[in-house]
Motif scaffolding. Structure first.
Motif, short mmCIF file in Angstrom:
data_model
loop_
_atom_site.label_atom_id
_atom_site.label_comp_id
_atom_site.label_asym_id
_atom_site.label_seq_id
_atom_site.Cartn_x
_atom_site.Cartn_y
_atom_site.Cartn_z
N GLU A 59 25.55 42.21 45.61
CA GLU A 59 26.65 42.43 44.84
C GLU A 59 27.98 42.48 45.55
OE1 GLU A 59 26.63 44.42 41.47
OE2 GLU A 59 28.39 44.33 40.95
N TYR A 60 27.81 43.00 46.81
CA TYR A 60 28.90 43.18 47.90
C TYR A 60 29.09 41.66 48.25
CZ TYR A 60 30.65 43.48 52.58
OH TYR A 60 31.47 43.31 53.90
N ARG A 105 33.00 37.12 48.30
CA ARG A 105 33.34 35.69 48.04
C ARG A 105 34.61 35.54 47.08
NH1 ARG A 105 27.77 34.64 48.35
NH2 ARG A 105 27.51 35.20 46.19
N GLN A 106 34.42 36.40 45.97
CA GLN A 106 35.67 36.55 45.10
C GLN A 106 36.95 36.91 45.53
OE1 GLN A 106 34.47 39.39 41.89
NE2 GLN A 106 36.36 39.20 41.29
N ALA A 159 33.06 49.72 52.92
CA ALA A 159 32.81 51.15 52.91
C ALA A 159 31.54 51.49 51.90
CB ALA A 159 33.78 52.17 52.72
N LEU A 160 31.66 50.90 50.82
CA LEU A 160 30.49 51.07 49.90
C LEU A 160 29.11 50.41 50.44
CD1 LEU A 160 32.47 50.50 46.71
CD2 LEU A 160 31.58 52.52 47.33
N GLU A 161 29.20 49.25 50.76
CA GLU A 161 28.08 48.68 51.68
C GLU A 161 27.52 49.39 52.47
OE1 GLU A 161 25.97 45.97 54.20
OE2 GLU A 161 28.02 46.85 54.59
N ARG A 162 28.41 50.08 53.40
CA ARG A 162 27.99 51.19 54.29
C ARG A 162 27.24 52.15 53.94
NH1 ARG A 162 26.14 49.52 58.20
NH2 ARG A 162 26.84 51.36 59.50
N ILE A 163 27.88 52.62 52.75
CA ILE A 163 27.21 53.92 52.15
C ILE A 163 25.69 53.60 51.88
CG2 ILE A 163 27.32 55.54 50.20
CD1 ILE A 163 30.26 55.41 50.23
N SER A 191 19.17 46.07 48.45
CA SER A 191 19.39 44.61 48.42
C SER A 191 20.30 44.22 47.46
CB SER A 191 17.96 44.21 48.57
OG SER A 191 17.42 44.28 47.27
N LYS A 192 20.11 45.02 46.10
CA LYS A 192 20.96 44.58 44.95
C LYS A 192 22.48 44.77 45.46
CE LYS A 192 18.10 44.60 41.14
NZ LYS A 192 17.43 45.32 40.17
#
Lengths: 230, 230
Positions: free
Chosen positions: A167-168, A173-174, A198-202, A162-163
């Motif tokens: 962060e994702y 947004r940025q 891709a990081l979020e999917r990992i 969830s963190k």
């Protein structure tokens, strides 16, 4: 690996089969982890050679998946495991599918490192660093849980996602703001967005693996369960 | 379903188990297909109610996944299937995991339909239509292959994914150009991009299911195999 109760099996051959397959999963996990950290390093240091190495290594992960899957099928057919043993083998079959796809995500990140970014745009890539570190920690924790078959630790690790999601979303947004302020940067920012994705999917796939560990140890499916109920 | 050779099993009970589980997978497949077409319709007709219905229905797919997975585990434990029968059960376990995730992608598409788009931006959403139709056909073909356990048809269907990928890439270029020309539209275009991505992912998951069918019928893993070698 106490939870495996390997000692309790009457068939010594079955123990050997189990230990061998678990060792292979750990080797595969180590390789996947290296691919993820290498791809992140390739991006942050704009290291094209390292990125190409990541792309070239992916076949090893694919081979692991095919051979471990085959090993598991043969164990089920030959040893006809029941209850906990069967759950373990099924958890392994699912785990390696997710590990293989984490490898594919590492490839996607590495591909970004093979593109050319101007010096100012390199800052954009650096914005991936925090998210990348968090995901790498989650993967490490997940593999540790697997090695020890520790369901309590897996329940804890599961919460890390969830963190990562928060962060994702903040990063997204940025990056959207960046694109709106400087539309010429859109193609490059989109590459960064795909890496972030891709990081979020990992993270999601690590969460899946945690769920398989919990399923094996507790015998309970926790997919589609809220964190509180877990 | 001739390939299942259901008649040849000595245990009538095993036949019943197999038929029941395959029926459940087909029901799940039908529901997943409905979710995908409903989500696409919700987007193209800006039908927020339909989109909300898709979001509300997803739990049914999750329930199917959990119960079919459980059914398969019990069949393996009780009937100790070998060779083809075991491959079939393992192929089913993998298939339902992909079906469940196709359901998640439909949810993502439906979420876009709950956002507000201006009339001119509605054109953007319409650009998803071709890709959506292609993906819906691929899903239909994949489920047909599953119903008939037809490996040859699965090899053919598998090829549909490369056209989806090409269509997806063309659409992505178009959407990037749109963003560069009108940066204020970036948030809305990004929503369309996520939907397109979801569609592309559905194609990948259909491809996975085709591979499981081929694995079951031919006893050969074709993941990570080039289309020619297949």
């Amino acid at each position: 690996m106490d939870n495996l109760n390997i000692g309790r099996h009457i068939s010594g051959q079955f123990n050997e089969d189990l230990e061998r397959v678990i060792n292979h999963v750990m080797q595969m996990g180590g390789l996947v982890q290296k691919q993820v950290t290498d791809s992140l390093q390739a991006v942050s240091e704009a290291d094209e050679d390292l990125a190409k190495q990541v792309l070239a290594n992916d076949y090893q992960i694919n081979n692991f998946e095919v051979s471990i899957d085959d090993e598991c099928t043969r164990i089920i057919a030959k040893r006809q495991p029941a209850a906990g043993d069967l759950r373990l083998i099924l958890a392994i079959i699912k785990t390696i599918a997710d590990l293989e796809r984490i490898g594919d995500e590492a490839e996607k990140i590495a591909e970004v490192a093979t593109e050319s970014f101007s010096k100012s745009q390199q800052d954009l890539l650096n914005s991936l660093e925090n998210l990348g570190n968090r995901v790498a920690s989650f993967l490490q924790a997940t593999l540790d849980c697997f090695t020890r078959m520790d369901a309590e630790a897996a329940i804890e690790a599961h919460k890390m996602d969830s963190k990562i999601d928060k962060e994702y979303e903040a990063l997204m947004r940025q990056l959207m703001t960046y694109m709106m302020e400087d539309p010429r940067s859109i193609p490059q920012v989109m590459s960064v967005i795909w890496s972030a994705r891709a990081l979020e999917r990992i993270g999601d796939r690590c969460q899946n693996i945690c769920e398989y560990i919990i399923y094996f140890v507790k015998g309970k499916v926790v997919r589609h369960t809220s964190p509180e109920d877990m």
